[in-house]
Motif scaffolding. Structure first.
Motif, PDB file in Angstrom:
ATOM      1  N   ASP A  20      19.189  -6.786 -19.179  1.00 49.15           N
ATOM      2  CA  ASP A  20      19.973  -5.566 -19.113  1.00 49.15           C
ATOM      3  C   ASP A  20      20.209  -5.247 -17.640  1.00 49.15           C
ATOM      4  N   ASP A  46      23.414  -2.741 -21.580  1.00 50.64           N
ATOM      5  CA  ASP A  46      22.594  -3.616 -22.414  1.00 50.64           C
ATOM      6  C   ASP A  46      23.225  -5.001 -22.516  1.00 50.64           C
ATOM      7  N   ASP A  47      22.372  -6.010 -22.608  1.00 52.84           N
ATOM      8  CA  ASP A  47      22.825  -7.398 -22.776  1.00 52.84           C
ATOM      9  C   ASP A  47      23.808  -7.822 -21.691  1.00 52.84           C
TER      10      ASP A  47
END
Length: 239
Positions: free
Chosen positions: A99, A121-122
């Motif tokens: 992240d 995120d990701d």
């Protein structure tokens, strides 16, 4: 006005220099291509991993009957290559996920107050390499679609830009269509000849060093140094 240099000359190392940096002892079994000083970085930053990679290459061979047999990229030689890498301490099928935390501060200096924070995120998601140890990512491609190289190089780039590795290594084949023609016909699972030729099995859309190196030259791995070993006919053993 100075004569312009080709990009390939600027970013790929000479074969003689590369082999000297690797203390090359594998004769004509593999070709070797070093991009952005990959061989020098491997030797200086990860000498133990370099020795481990070279031991895997030394112990790895493929028989003519294995090439003729069914199995594609997951043939018995591929499993054997993975076993050799595992013996040398390489972790298998390693994924990277991350992240991104973005902080905004008002004013100069470390004491400036944080006024906003964004979490992505990701930001790095699920990129995978076949093998990883220390500062080295290590992939093996035998008979995948050549687009697989894009996936491999992008994974190297993600690992490199995240600070996980210093260099990526790919082992793939450098075997001509004439070589595959010399092997005759494919075998079925019982070892009997079929009516399909080995040359037809290894078609134009499958992996080979020329397709990989052209992608590296185009910058698909970003700034990540990449070392390529091409499997040559001298590494193919008789039945």
């Amino acid at each position: 006005m100075t004569k312009p240099r080709r990009v390939d000359d600027a970013v790929f190392d000479t074969e003689d220099l590369t082999k000297s940096q690797l203390s090359w002892s594998l004769g004509q079994r593999y070709s070797v291509t070093s991009y952005r000083s990959a061989a020098a970085i491997l030797a200086q930053r990860a000498p133990q991993e370099m020795a481990a990679v070279l031991r895997v290459l030394r112990d790895f061979t493929i028989s003519r009957s294995e090439i003729r047999a069914p199995g594609g990229n997951r043939m018995s030689a591929t499993t054997r290559f993975a076993d050799l890498a595992a013996r040398e301490g390489f972790h298998q099928e390693v994924r990277i996920e991350a992240d991104l935390v973005v902080k905004l501060r008002a004013g100069k200096g470390d004491a400036a107050p944080e006024i906003d924070r964004i979490i992505r995120d990701d930001y790095i998601h699920n990129h995978l390499v076949d093998f990883w140890r220390g500062r080295v990512a290590f992939d093996y491609e035998w008979n995948s679609k050549d687009q697989t190289y894009d996936r491999d190089l992008y994974a190297f780039r993600s690992f490199f830009e995240a600070g996980v590795i210093d260099v990526g290594v790919i082992v793939t084949r450098e075997l001509s269509n004439e070589f595959f023609q010399s092997l005759g016909y494919c075998l079925d699972k019982n070892g009997n000849e079929t009516d399909r030729t080995v040359a037809a099995k290894f078609g134009a859309s499958t992996t080979g060093t020329h397709k990989l190196i052209s992608r590296i030259a185009a910058g698909r791995s970003g700034g990540c140094p990449v070392l390529v070993f091409g499997i040559l006919p001298d590494n193919i053993t008789p039945d």
